[in-house]
Design a protein around this motif. Structure first.
Motif, mmCIF file in Angstrom:
data_model
loop_
_atom_site.group_PDB
_atom_site.id
_atom_site.type_symbol
_atom_site.label_atom_id
_atom_site.label_comp_id
_atom_site.label_asym_id
_atom_site.label_seq_id
_atom_site.Cartn_x
_atom_site.Cartn_y
_atom_site.Cartn_z
ATOM 1 N N GLY A 1 0.830 -1.199 0.000
ATOM 2 C CA GLY A 1 0.000 0.000 0.000
ATOM 3 C C GLY A 1 0.862 1.245 0.000
ATOM 4 N N HIS A 2 0.216 2.393 0.176
ATOM 5 C CA HIS A 2 0.966 3.646 0.225
ATOM 6 C C HIS A 2 0.134 4.708 0.943
ATOM 7 C CE1 HIS A 2 -1.172 3.637 -3.776
ATOM 8 N NE2 HIS A 2 -1.618 4.769 -3.285
ATOM 9 N N GLY A 3 0.799 5.782 1.301
ATOM 10 C CA GLY A 3 0.124 6.879 1.989
ATOM 11 C C GLY A 3 -0.048 6.594 3.478
ATOM 12 N N ASP A 4 -0.951 7.351 4.085
ATOM 13 C CA ASP A 4 -1.192 7.264 5.533
ATOM 14 C C ASP A 4 -2.698 7.080 5.725
ATOM 15 O OD1 ASP A 4 -1.717 7.734 8.189
ATOM 16 O OD2 ASP A 4 -0.406 9.479 8.356
ATOM 17 N N VAL A 5 -3.113 5.838 5.932
ATOM 18 C CA VAL A 5 -4.562 5.567 5.954
ATOM 19 C C VAL A 5 -5.268 6.294 7.100
ATOM 20 C CG1 VAL A 5 -4.563 3.391 4.668
ATOM 21 C CG2 VAL A 5 -4.150 3.357 7.128
ATOM 22 N N GLU A 6 -4.592 6.447 8.227
ATOM 23 C CA GLU A 6 -5.265 7.144 9.335
ATOM 24 C C GLU A 6 -5.541 8.596 8.962
ATOM 25 O OE1 GLU A 6 -6.650 5.615 11.688
ATOM 26 O OE2 GLU A 6 -5.764 3.730 11.044
ATOM 27 N N ALA A 7 -4.576 9.229 8.321
ATOM 28 C CA ALA A 7 -4.801 10.609 7.864
ATOM 29 C C ALA A 7 -5.938 10.644 6.845
ATOM 30 C CB ALA A 7 -3.513 11.157 7.239
ATOM 31 N N GLY A 8 -6.001 9.629 6.004
ATOM 32 C CA GLY A 8 -7.072 9.567 5.004
ATOM 33 C C GLY A 8 -8.429 9.384 5.644
ATOM 34 N N PHE A 9 -8.532 8.504 6.629
ATOM 35 C CA PHE A 9 -9.828 8.300 7.302
ATOM 36 C C PHE A 9 -10.277 9.585 8.006
ATOM 37 C CE2 PHE A 9 -8.525 3.638 7.437
ATOM 38 C CZ PHE A 9 -9.407 3.281 6.427
ATOM 39 N N ALA A 10 -9.316 10.356 8.516
ATOM 40 C CA ALA A 10 -9.662 11.599 9.221
ATOM 41 C C ALA A 10 -10.323 12.606 8.278
ATOM 42 C CB ALA A 10 -8.401 12.201 9.845
ATOM 43 N N LYS A 11 -10.050 12.487 6.979
ATOM 44 C CA LYS A 11 -10.634 13.427 6.010
ATOM 45 C C LYS A 11 -12.019 12.983 5.521
ATOM 46 C CE LYS A 11 -6.161 14.817 4.083
ATOM 47 N NZ LYS A 11 -5.248 14.587 2.945
ATOM 48 N N ALA A 12 -12.430 11.802 5.918
ATOM 49 C CA ALA A 12 -13.684 11.254 5.393
ATOM 50 C C ALA A 12 -14.892 11.831 6.129
ATOM 51 C CB ALA A 12 -13.679 9.736 5.527
#
Lengths: 756, 96
Positions: free
Chosen positions: A179-190
């Motif tokens: 994978g790639h990126g930061d999933v926790e940061a991504g979930f925070a934007k949802a």
């Protein structure tokens, strides 16, 4: 392989001529695995473990050997002892041997323990009853989650490979994380995050023809094998190793095949028949019964999966995370890595993480089944995307289009995509009359995307011309989906002769170079590429003969529509020379004219599909009826569109079975309870709607005609598309496959209870 | 992917490649996502990776595929590589 000049205008490719094997198959002339005999032939039968897990303390064959009709009995001692275990898939050959015939432990219900060759099939089966096996029954586990729990019985210590992190149960034998990126940061934007758990049961490939073979092997180490397989060079290589003979001394011929779908990419009975033949000095035929097929050949893996996806209110996926636990039987090899890599591949994701676990249990060794691992991932991921769309009141096609991977997108598994056709399938779905058609009360509609990598593989093709201007082609990939027709079409296109003037034969292992198995949707791509190149090789030789006849340079001849034609300012003025006139004199102008090509083509090109499904659920019985089905898939270039449509429809049909009814059911005793088609319910014609198809053609840059494999991607979307339709129809989402009537009824009752 | 027969010694001036590792591999390469090795083919790259990061050897010996500018090379060791290529190691692909 650079392919600078991809052909785009066709005269024969893309037409729908009759299939070359059609008459033989409808008149019963086609010879399948069990259709051959040999003088003096014996009949084999295999004794199988009744226990899910048991130490084999002693095998006494003396009473069976005493029978006049019994000519040989083999156990593990009759196979090579040079093959040693190793962790993970490095020990795959030992895994294959151990699966073919148990060593000191029976690892699953149905595991082969010993085999008999006798003068009749009945005598062989009777003799099995006289073999006495003393077992020490061991604790067993057949469930994927229980198999990785702390107190689970260990199937085999030391089977885990380098990839497994410290502290995991020994039944976890391989681990994948990407994978790639930061999933926790991504979930925070949802604006909305949905996290759900899914399970799927093992399903069998369900081919109608059981495994069958006829083997001859002498004490001199020379042998012949006729068998039903997707890859006879693989059979040759593995049988030779398991029997301890030289590969080239075993000639293997592939029979016609009554379905494979990945399940005939390995060996089960072939080494046993050879061992029996070597010991009895007689030919031995071995044919599996249907219960043996279910108990001892590969189903797909069962799974336990956790999916978490975040989405904005306008439908942008902000992050995606998946954990995929695959149970692959008593050996390493469940495709957890493929499951993980395919899971989110359709989408352009900034933050994504996928983890896969390959877990052993006391079940038969899983085998490939069309896009191994991908359908389960699509089921879980596309179900969550559907749930997000419903909760956010968004159109499911629009959301997928918004997030769709395109050329240049960084794939969830790492690299950027080349030219791909996902968007085209989604746009075709949106424009299709099915998507806009009104639903009747009680019906629901679901859609899903799916992805598969496709494959190239080692390939060799030879082509020879006859004096009358006709052509014969030898390919090495068993025809499991119409490849003889597509090879003939591609060669006809290059040579400029009629499709009907070409005969394609599946060569045996003694008459052609090594060919990888017919798997990975590779045949139309790789054997097709090799056929085109072999035909071009022959065209070059034909042109050279014409140049010699005309007394002009070779490069002053071009090939047009089956004729050598002078070309260029110094070529002179000659009438076009038909292929048949050149071949008529070939014996006097340099000898036979053939073409050949061999390579490992490395441009298979990934592919995508989008499926639309309508379903209705009977609230009284829990039975689901699929009322309308549309498959839309990128084929790159459809060589023979009827066969392509057949692959699309076949994937959908098998997916309907997988989604609604098919499952391996194990009892508390670890024994398979539904090892016949009466109890393991594959779809029959009355279960299926007309399955409509749309062929999208986004050419694969890695093939001279633009071909992408089509055999596997078509089974990736059905599970989720059907689940999403059932969810819409029933008003309740199921999280386990199959969605059989009892499961749907239970879900409806639970919903009614919680509402009241 | 067997790579024992690939020459590991590279002449001076051999191009330096950047190779992306899938995240499960990074603990075998000092936690790095990107590693640099000198090579001109996939086979030489794998040999160089094993030399530079011995802990990667079991993964590489078990078999990998390589994506070069998005084209997935399932098995070929002699595929040419250049510094401008996007190179990703992938789990070896299998089919059904």
């Amino acid at each position: 392989m650079a392919l600078d000049q991809r052909k785009t205008d066709f005269t024969q490719v893309g037409t729908r001529p009759n299939r070359p094997d059609g008459l033989d198959k409808v008149t019963g002339k086609a010879r399948f695995g069990a259709d051959v005999t040999a003088p003096g032939m014996l009949f084999g039968a295999i004794l199988r473990s009744p226990h899910a897990h048991a130490r084999i303390k002693h095998i006494d064959t003396s009473k069976a050997e005493a029978l006049n009709d019994v000519k040989a009995i083999v156990t593990r001692a009759d196979f090579s002892d040079a093959i040693q275990p190793a962790p993970g898939l490095e020990g795959e050959q030992w895994n294959v041997l151990e699966n073919v015939m148990a060593g000191d432990t029976a690892l699953y219900d149905g595991h082969a323990i010993a085999a008999v060759a006798a003068t009749s099939a009945l005598a062989a089966r009777d003799a099995l009853k006289l073999i006495e096996v003393e077992y020490e029954v061991l604790p067993h586990v057949t469930d994927v989650d229980k198999a990785m729990a702390k107190d689970a019985p260990v199937i085999r210590e030391g089977a885990a490979d380098y990839s497994v992190p410290d502290g995991m149960h020994p039944n976890v034998v391989r681990y994948h994380e990407s994978g790639h990126g930061d999933v926790e940061a991504g979930f925070a934007k949802a604006d909305l995050v949905v996290e759900e758990h899914f399970v799927t049961e093992a399903t069998h490939q369900g081919y109608i023809e059981p495994h069958a073979c006829l083997a001859q092997l002498g004490q001199d180490g020379k042998g012949e094998l006729w068998c039903c397989t997707q890859g006879h060079w693989y059979v040759q290589k593995n049988c030779a190793a398991l029997l301890g003979i030289e590969t080239s001394q075993l000639r293997v011929t592939a029979s016609e095949i009554g379905g494979g779908f990945g399940g005939k990419t390995t060996v089960f009975i072939e080494p046993v028949a050879l061992a029996l033949s070597r010991k009895s000095n007689r030919p031995v035929k071995l044919v599996m019964s249907r219960p043996e097929v279910f108990r001892a050949t590969g189903p797909t893996a069962s799974t336990s999966m956790d999916i978490k996806i975040g989405m904005t209110a306008d439908g942008i996926i902000t992050a995606a995370q998946g954990t995929f636990r695959l149970q692959g039987g008593a050996f390493p090899g469940a495709p957890a890595d493929m499951t993980a890599m395919c899971a989110f591949a359709p989408y352009d994701l900034q933050h994504v993480q996928q983890v896969g676990y390959d877990i052993m249990s006391n079940r038969p060794k899983q085998a490939a089944y069309r896009a191994p691992g991908s359908p389960m991932a699509a089921y879980a991921v596309e179900s969550v995307i559907d749930a997000l769309c419903r909760k956010l009141d968004l159109d499911p096609v629009d959301v997928r289009l918004k997030n769709a991977a395109r050329e240049g997108t960084k794939a969830s598994y790492g690299p950027k995509f080349e030219r791909i056709g996902l968007v085209e399938t989604l746009e075709a779905a949106k424009a299709h009359p099915h998507y806009g058609a009104p639903l009747k009360p009680g019906q629901g509609r679901g859609i899903s995307c799916g992805f598969w990598f496709n494959h190239g593989g080692e390939t060799s093709v030879s082509l020879s011309l006859s004096e009358d201007g006709t052509c014969q082609i030898s390919v090495g990939t068993p025809d499991i989906g119409g490849s003889r027709a597509s090879m003939a079409l591609m060669a006809a296109e290059v040579l400029g002769i009629p499709y009907e003037s070409i005969r394609v034969t599946i060569a045996d292992t003694a008459t052609l170079g090594y060919n990888d198995v017919s798997h990975g949707s590779r045949v139309t791509y790789a054997s097709g590429l090799a056929t085109i190149k072999a035909a071009e090789d022959a065209v070059a030789k034909l042109s050279k003969r014409a140049a010699a006849k005309w007394g002009i340079p070779e490069d002053a001849v071009k090939w047009e529509d089956g004729h050598a034609v002078p070309s260029g300012p110094n070529a002179g003025n000659f009438d076009p020379l038909p292929l048949a006139e050149i071949t008529h004199d070939m014996g006097q102008t340099g000898g036979p004219i053939s073409g050949h090509f061999e390579a490992t083509p490395e441009g298979a090109g990934v592919s995508f599909a989008t499926h639309i499904v309508d379903a209705e659920v009977d609230p009284e019985t829990g039975k689901t009826a699929v009322t309308r089905y549309t498959v839309i898939q990128d084929a790159g270039k459809a060589i023979h569109p009827t066969y392509v449509e057949g692959q699309f429809q076949g994937g959908a049909a098998q997916g309907i079975g997988w989604a609604l009814n098919e499952e391996y059911i194990y009892g508390e005793d670890g024994r398979l309870q539904n090892a016949v088609f009466l109890d393991y319910r594959i779809p029959v014609a009355s279960d299926l709607p007309m399955i409509d198809t749309v062929i999208v053609e986004v050419p694969n840059p890695g093939h001279p005609f633009g071909v992408r494999g089509v055999g596997e991607t078509s089974i990736c979307p059905p599970l989720a598309a059907i689940a999403n339709a059932v969810s819409a129809a029933a008003g309740v989402r199921l999280h386990a496959l199959p969605m059989s009537p009892p499961r749907i009824l239970a879900a409806l009752e639970q919903q009614r209870a919680s509402n009241s | 992917m067997a790579s024992e027969h690939i020459k590991t010694s590279q002449s001076a001036g051999t191009p330096r490649l950047t190779v992306h590792l899938w995240s499960g591999l990074r603990r075998f390469a000092e936690g790095q996502e990107l590693v640099e090795v000198e090579a001109t083919t996939i086979g030489a790259m794998i040999a160089a990776l094993k030399s530079a990061y011995p802990a990667l050897a079991p993964a590489l010996d078990a078999g990998v595929s390589v994506a070069v500018d998005g084209r997935i090379i399932a098995a070929s060791l002699d595929e040419p590589l250049a510094p401008e290529n996007e190179i990703y190691l992938m789990q070896r692909l299998r089919g059904g």
